[in-house]
Every structure is written in structure tokens, then in C-alpha cells.
Design a protein around this motif. Structure first.
Motif, short mmCIF file in Angstrom:
data_model
loop_
_atom_site.label_atom_id
_atom_site.label_comp_id
_atom_site.label_asym_id
_atom_site.label_seq_id
_atom_site.Cartn_x
_atom_site.Cartn_y
_atom_site.Cartn_z
N MET A 287 31.50 -7.17 38.18
CA MET A 287 30.35 -7.10 37.22
C MET A 287 29.68 -5.86 37.16
SD MET A 287 28.21 -9.07 35.77
CE MET A 287 26.40 -9.30 35.27
N LEU A 288 29.70 -5.27 38.47
CA LEU A 288 29.04 -3.82 38.65
C LEU A 288 30.11 -2.78 38.07
CD1 LEU A 288 26.73 -2.12 39.76
CD2 LEU A 288 27.80 -2.06 42.00
N TRP A 289 31.29 -2.98 38.09
CA TRP A 289 32.29 -1.91 37.75
C TRP A 289 32.32 -1.92 36.29
CZ3 TRP A 289 33.62 1.81 40.41
CH2 TRP A 289 33.79 1.68 41.88
N GLU A 290 32.25 -3.04 35.73
CA GLU A 290 32.15 -3.23 34.11
C GLU A 290 30.77 -2.61 33.66
OE1 GLU A 290 32.23 -7.51 33.35
OE2 GLU A 290 34.02 -7.93 34.31
N GLU A 291 29.65 -2.87 34.31
CA GLU A 291 28.39 -2.22 33.81
C GLU A 291 28.61 -0.66 33.90
OE1 GLU A 291 23.66 -1.94 35.14
OE2 GLU A 291 24.78 -3.79 35.59
N LEU A 292 29.11 -0.18 35.06
CA LEU A 292 29.36 1.28 35.28
C LEU A 292 30.24 1.64 34.04
CD1 LEU A 292 29.13 3.89 36.89
CD2 LEU A 292 31.14 3.02 38.18
N LYS A 293 31.39 0.97 33.91
CA LYS A 293 32.10 1.57 32.85
C LYS A 293 31.30 1.43 31.26
CE LYS A 293 36.39 1.95 30.71
NZ LYS A 293 37.15 3.05 30.62
N LYS A 294 30.41 0.36 30.92
CA LYS A 294 29.76 0.50 29.83
C LYS A 294 28.68 1.63 29.69
CE LYS A 294 30.02 -4.34 28.92
NZ LYS A 294 29.13 -5.68 28.93
N THR A 295 28.18 2.02 30.76
CA THR A 295 27.24 3.19 31.15
C THR A 295 27.91 4.38 30.81
OG1 THR A 295 25.88 2.01 32.61
CG2 THR A 295 25.64 4.16 32.35
N GLN A 296 29.33 4.69 31.43
CA GLN A 296 29.90 5.71 31.04
C GLN A 296 30.57 5.94 29.74
OE1 GLN A 296 33.03 5.09 33.87
NE2 GLN A 296 32.07 6.36 35.53
N GLU A 297 30.55 4.87 28.99
CA GLU A 297 31.05 4.99 27.54
C GLU A 297 29.95 5.37 26.60
OE1 GLU A 297 32.81 1.20 26.86
OE2 GLU A 297 34.75 1.62 27.94
N ARG A 298 28.80 4.81 27.24
CA ARG A 298 27.61 5.11 26.44
C ARG A 298 27.16 6.58 26.65
NH1 ARG A 298 24.73 5.15 22.14
NH2 ARG A 298 22.33 4.78 22.48
N MET A 299 27.33 6.89 27.75
CA MET A 299 26.90 8.48 28.13
C MET A 299 27.79 9.16 27.33
SD MET A 299 26.51 10.08 31.72
CE MET A 299 25.48 11.49 31.94
N ALA A 300 29.06 9.10 27.30
CA ALA A 300 29.96 9.80 26.37
C ALA A 300 29.97 9.76 25.06
CB ALA A 300 31.40 9.17 26.56
N GLU A 301 29.27 8.66 24.46
CA GLU A 301 28.73 8.75 23.01
C GLU A 301 27.68 9.41 22.76
OE1 GLU A 301 28.04 4.47 22.31
OE2 GLU A 301 30.24 3.94 22.41
N LEU A 302 26.57 9.43 23.82
CA LEU A 302 25.46 10.22 23.57
C LEU A 302 25.73 11.50 23.72
CD1 LEU A 302 23.04 8.08 25.56
CD2 LEU A 302 22.80 8.37 23.31
N ILE A 303 26.79 12.16 24.55
CA ILE A 303 26.91 13.54 24.66
C ILE A 303 27.65 13.93 23.45
CG2 ILE A 303 28.66 14.98 25.84
CD1 ILE A 303 28.15 13.36 28.37
N ALA A 304 28.61 13.22 22.89
CA ALA A 304 29.25 13.54 21.51
C ALA A 304 28.04 13.83 20.59
CB ALA A 304 30.30 12.58 21.16
N GLU A 305 27.10 12.66 20.45
CA GLU A 305 26.21 12.83 19.31
C GLU A 305 25.12 14.08 19.49
OE1 GLU A 305 22.13 10.33 18.00
OE2 GLU A 305 23.60 9.24 19.27
N ASN A 306 24.95 14.40 20.82
CA ASN A 306 24.09 15.56 21.28
C ASN A 306 24.98 16.92 20.73
OD1 ASN A 306 23.50 17.97 23.34
ND2 ASN A 306 21.69 16.79 22.90
N LYS A 307 25.95 16.84 20.85
CA LYS A 307 27.01 18.16 20.33
C LYS A 307 26.95 18.09 18.82
CE LYS A 307 30.29 18.51 24.29
NZ LYS A 307 31.57 18.46 24.73
N ARG A 308 26.90 17.16 18.01
CA ARG A 308 26.88 17.07 16.73
C ARG A 308 25.59 17.56 16.27
NH1 ARG A 308 29.87 12.35 17.28
NH2 ARG A 308 27.84 11.02 17.30
N GLN A 309 24.44 17.10 16.89
CA GLN A 309 23.24 17.29 16.56
C GLN A 309 22.94 18.91 16.84
OE1 GLN A 309 20.57 14.48 18.36
NE2 GLN A 309 21.11 12.92 16.73
N LYS A 310 23.50 19.35 17.98
CA LYS A 310 23.28 20.81 18.13
C LYS A 310 23.84 21.83 17.02
CE LYS A 310 22.59 20.96 23.07
NZ LYS A 310 23.02 21.24 24.39
#
Length: 63
Positions: A1-24
Motif C-alpha cells: 500500500m505504502l509502496w503503491e502510494e510512493l510510486k504514484k507520488t513519484q509518477e506525479r512528480m515526474a509529470e509536474l517536472i516535465a510540465e514545469n520544463k515545458r512552461q519554462k
């Protein structure tokens, strides 16, 4: 359960980083466009000399 949540959080963070790069990149491009237009506007003003040109005031975009 905790590992799944960590995995989802990491995926979301990767998406946000990519979006941030595009916006910059978009912000940099927009800044270059504004700079070019400012230079062109100044050149046109000089060509017009004493003739009155309408003033367009820019307002910050609402957040």
C-alpha cells in the motif's frame, strides 16, 4: 500500500517536472517575442518622429 502510494507520488512528480520544463520554455519564448516587439515598436516610434501614436497599456493577467 505504502509502496503503491510512493510510486504514484513519484509518477506525479515526474509529470509536474516535465510540465514545469515545458512552461519554462514557453516563458522564455514569450519573453523573446515581447523583446522583439518592443524593439520593433521603438523603431516605428522613431520613424514616426513627432506624430502622435496611440498608447496601449498592458495590464497583468489575472491569476
Amino acid at each position: 500500500m505504502l509502496w503503491e502510494e510512493l510510486k504514484k507520488t513519484q509518477e506525479r512528480m515526474a509529470e509536474l517536472i516535465a510540465e514545469n520544463k515545458r512552461q519554462k520554455a514557453e516563458i522564455d519564448m514569450f519573453a523573446r517575442v515581447v523583446n522583439v516587439l518592443t524593439v520593433e515598436n521603438d523603431q516605428l516610434k522613431r520613424k514616426l518622429g513627432d506624430q502622435q501614436a496611440p498608447v496601449v497599456r498592458l495590464h497583468p493577467a489575472p491569476e
